[in-house]
Scaffold this motif. Sequence first.
Motif, mmCIF file in Angstrom:
data_model
loop_
_atom_site.group_PDB
_atom_site.id
_atom_site.type_symbol
_atom_site.label_atom_id
_atom_site.label_comp_id
_atom_site.label_asym_id
_atom_site.label_seq_id
_atom_site.Cartn_x
_atom_site.Cartn_y
_atom_site.Cartn_z
ATOM 1 N N GLY A 95 0.802 -1.220 0.000
ATOM 2 C CA GLY A 95 0.000 0.000 0.000
ATOM 3 C C GLY A 95 0.830 1.263 0.000
ATOM 4 N N LYS A 96 2.155 1.138 -0.201
ATOM 5 C CA LYS A 96 3.039 2.306 -0.201
ATOM 6 C C LYS A 96 3.098 2.931 -1.599
ATOM 7 C CE LYS A 96 6.007 0.415 3.452
ATOM 8 N NZ LYS A 96 7.368 -0.093 3.789
ATOM 9 N N LYS A 97 1.913 3.220 -2.145
ATOM 10 C CA LYS A 97 1.843 3.823 -3.470
ATOM 11 C C LYS A 97 1.725 5.331 -3.327
ATOM 12 C CE LYS A 97 -1.640 1.442 -5.244
ATOM 13 N NZ LYS A 97 -2.562 0.926 -6.277
ATOM 14 N N THR A 98 2.610 6.051 -3.981
ATOM 15 C CA THR A 98 2.581 7.506 -3.945
ATOM 16 C C THR A 98 2.721 8.044 -5.355
ATOM 17 O OG1 THR A 98 4.991 7.711 -3.706
ATOM 18 C CG2 THR A 98 3.688 7.507 -1.670
ATOM 19 N N LEU A 99 2.250 9.276 -5.563
ATOM 20 C CA LEU A 99 2.389 9.900 -6.877
ATOM 21 C C LEU A 99 3.854 10.083 -7.223
ATOM 22 C CD1 LEU A 99 1.215 11.234 -9.382
ATOM 23 C CD2 LEU A 99 1.176 13.383 -8.136
ATOM 24 N N ILE A 100 4.641 10.497 -6.229
ATOM 25 C CA ILE A 100 6.079 10.679 -6.472
ATOM 26 C C ILE A 100 6.709 9.359 -6.893
ATOM 27 C CG2 ILE A 100 8.283 11.149 -5.333
ATOM 28 C CD1 ILE A 100 6.953 13.392 -3.819
ATOM 29 N N GLY A 101 6.242 8.269 -6.286
ATOM 30 C CA GLY A 101 6.740 6.948 -6.676
ATOM 31 C C GLY A 101 6.388 6.621 -8.104
ATOM 32 N N ARG A 102 5.173 6.977 -8.527
ATOM 33 C CA ARG A 102 4.756 6.716 -9.913
ATOM 34 C C ARG A 102 5.560 7.560 -10.890
ATOM 35 N NH1 ARG A 102 1.752 5.155 -13.950
ATOM 36 N NH2 ARG A 102 0.330 6.484 -15.111
ATOM 37 N N VAL A 103 5.781 8.834 -10.548
ATOM 38 C CA VAL A 103 6.572 9.705 -11.428
ATOM 39 C C VAL A 103 8.014 9.209 -11.504
ATOM 40 C CG1 VAL A 103 7.460 12.037 -11.760
ATOM 41 C CG2 VAL A 103 5.099 11.700 -11.012
ATOM 42 N N LEU A 104 8.571 8.844 -10.347
ATOM 43 C CA LEU A 104 9.935 8.307 -10.312
ATOM 44 C C LEU A 104 10.040 7.045 -11.151
ATOM 45 C CD1 LEU A 104 11.432 8.511 -6.696
ATOM 46 C CD2 LEU A 104 12.487 9.301 -8.826
ATOM 47 N N ASP A 105 9.021 6.190 -11.029
ATOM 48 C CA ASP A 105 9.010 4.925 -11.760
ATOM 49 C C ASP A 105 9.025 5.176 -13.262
ATOM 50 O OD1 ASP A 105 8.838 2.032 -11.753
ATOM 51 O OD2 ASP A 105 6.797 2.268 -12.490
ATOM 52 N N TYR A 188 -0.402 20.926 -8.078
ATOM 53 C CA TYR A 188 0.827 21.722 -8.236
ATOM 54 C C TYR A 188 0.616 23.147 -7.724
ATOM 55 C CZ TYR A 188 4.022 24.828 -10.767
ATOM 56 O OH TYR A 188 4.909 25.816 -11.091
ATOM 57 N N GLU A 189 -0.504 23.756 -8.118
ATOM 58 C CA GLU A 189 -0.784 25.131 -7.707
ATOM 59 C C GLU A 189 -1.016 25.242 -6.202
ATOM 60 O OE1 GLU A 189 -0.481 27.749 -9.437
ATOM 61 O OE2 GLU A 189 -0.301 26.922 -11.454
ATOM 62 N N SER A 190 -1.569 24.197 -5.603
ATOM 63 C CA SER A 190 -1.877 24.246 -4.166
ATOM 64 C C SER A 190 -0.688 23.844 -3.288
ATOM 65 C CB SER A 190 -3.067 23.322 -3.855
ATOM 66 O OG SER A 190 -2.736 21.969 -4.114
ATOM 67 N N THR A 191 0.353 23.316 -3.911
ATOM 68 C CA THR A 191 1.548 22.917 -3.151
ATOM 69 C C THR A 191 2.369 24.148 -2.799
ATOM 70 O OG1 THR A 191 1.628 20.792 -4.312
ATOM 71 C CG2 THR A 191 3.625 21.493 -3.168
ATOM 72 N N PRO A 192 2.735 24.329 -1.523
ATOM 73 C CA PRO A 192 3.524 25.501 -1.114
ATOM 74 C C PRO A 192 4.790 25.670 -1.952
ATOM 75 C CG PRO A 192 2.769 24.284 0.813
ATOM 76 C CD PRO A 192 2.416 23.442 -0.393
ATOM 77 N N LYS A 193 5.111 26.909 -2.268
ATOM 78 C CA LYS A 193 6.237 27.192 -3.156
ATOM 79 C C LYS A 193 7.591 26.795 -2.569
ATOM 80 C CE LYS A 193 4.003 30.802 -5.865
ATOM 81 N NZ LYS A 193 4.072 32.194 -6.384
ATOM 82 N N LYS A 195 8.171 23.991 -1.241
ATOM 83 C CA LYS A 195 8.347 22.563 -1.522
ATOM 84 C C LYS A 195 8.672 22.398 -3.005
ATOM 85 C CE LYS A 195 5.419 20.879 2.224
ATOM 86 N NZ LYS A 195 4.285 19.999 2.610
ATOM 87 N N ILE A 196 9.883 22.776 -3.344
ATOM 88 C CA ILE A 196 10.300 22.867 -4.750
ATOM 89 C C ILE A 196 10.260 21.515 -5.448
ATOM 90 C CG2 ILE A 196 12.213 23.485 -6.282
ATOM 91 C CD1 ILE A 196 13.101 25.506 -4.154
ATOM 92 N N ILE A 197 10.776 20.476 -4.809
ATOM 93 C CA ILE A 197 10.833 19.156 -5.437
ATOM 94 C C ILE A 197 9.433 18.609 -5.682
ATOM 95 C CG2 ILE A 197 11.574 16.761 -5.144
ATOM 96 C CD1 ILE A 197 14.006 17.780 -3.644
ATOM 97 N N ALA A 198 8.544 18.763 -4.686
ATOM 98 C CA ALA A 198 7.163 18.281 -4.838
ATOM 99 C C ALA A 198 6.467 19.000 -5.986
ATOM 100 C CB ALA A 198 6.396 18.486 -3.539
ATOM 101 N N ARG A 199 6.652 20.320 -6.060
ATOM 102 C CA ARG A 199 6.038 21.095 -7.147
ATOM 103 C C ARG A 199 6.575 20.644 -8.507
ATOM 104 N NH1 ARG A 199 3.448 25.942 -6.354
ATOM 105 N NH2 ARG A 199 4.495 26.891 -8.146
ATOM 106 N N MET A 200 7.873 20.371 -8.557
ATOM 107 C CA MET A 200 8.477 19.908 -9.811
ATOM 108 C C MET A 200 7.860 18.585 -10.251
ATOM 109 S SD MET A 200 12.472 18.990 -10.576
ATOM 110 C CE MET A 200 12.399 17.544 -9.508
ATOM 111 N N PHE A 201 7.657 17.661 -9.293
ATOM 112 C CA PHE A 201 7.059 16.372 -9.605
ATOM 113 C C PHE A 201 5.642 16.543 -10.145
ATOM 114 C CE2 PHE A 201 10.186 14.115 -6.761
ATOM 115 C CZ PHE A 201 10.661 13.254 -7.739
ATOM 116 N N TYR A 202 4.822 17.345 -9.447
ATOM 117 C CA TYR A 202 3.427 17.521 -9.857
ATOM 118 C C TYR A 202 3.323 18.215 -11.215
ATOM 119 C CZ TYR A 202 1.939 16.050 -5.211
ATOM 120 O OH TYR A 202 1.710 15.330 -4.068
#
Length: 313
Positions: A95-105, A188-193, A195-202
């Motif tokens: 159950g350790k599925k994350t969006l970042i994991g999918r993008v990384l994959d 992406y728009e709702s992610t705090p600025k 959090k650069i890496i998270a915004r880049m992923f989204y």
Amino acid sequence: MATFKELLHASFKSSDTEEWLDVHFNRPIGLVFALLWNKLGVHPNVITVLSIFLGIGAGWMFYYPDLTHNIMGVVLLMLADFCDSTDGQMARLTGKKTLIGRVLDGASGDIWFIAIYAALCLRMQGQLIPGTEIKWGIGIWCLAAIAGILSHTPQSMLADYYRQIHLYFLKGKEGSELDNSAQQYAIYESTPKNKIIARMFYKTYGNYCKKQETRTPRFQKFFVLWKKSVNQHGEQDLEDVRQKLLKGSRPLMPYANILTFNTRAIVLYVTCLLNCPWVYFLFEIVALNFLYIYMHKQHESLSSELTVALSKL
């Protein structure tokens, strides 16, 4: 406690979308690694990062024309693929599925092949074009760009999208990773600025979804109408349409699988071992593009038929 066989079947996406080679070779080996990594408390994303380094190492080995280095390249790329299989299986089982994991994959495979394409071009640019006295030079870089940017990238992107569409209608939203660009851009728009890496992923993932949507206008029209019809009638009244989509989509899944990894990897292995990797580029440009065009045409035609069926409800 579940047996290995039960865990293996639980880690499959679906029988419709799994390749024979994955079912009988990659997935069992991947599950062994997944169970080991999980026992050690290693997160799936760490394994994905490891696969990136293995894929880059494979590219380095493919730079050399001798048999020994190329065998090492084959082994490293196979290990990278096992890691890629492992992280997905771990994510589904734990159950350790994350969006970042999918993008990384998704990004890991791109990084593998960027490294491999660059290595092959450096390897061949000083070699003679077969049947001539002319060196490949910049020409091999042009051939690689056509194979990679104009062929491999859209092929893999559309194949992934069609498999996720099939899983969505087969298993529902929870069994699929069918996302849309508007949702990802909103995150992406709702992610705090800060959090650069998270915004880049989204943002990257939103762009990826947008490209998939742009290539499938007829399916997008059908999907909008499908969701509207679900709200109006409920899914039970749309069961016939759902079954028609699965029936039409199922024969296309083998093509989607060919356009992902295993087939192109086998051709890459063979052509590198035979010291004619330029054949691999031609395979992507000619053979795989033919399958890509056919699959796209068939799926868009299916979407048009289903749109008509929905509009009559």
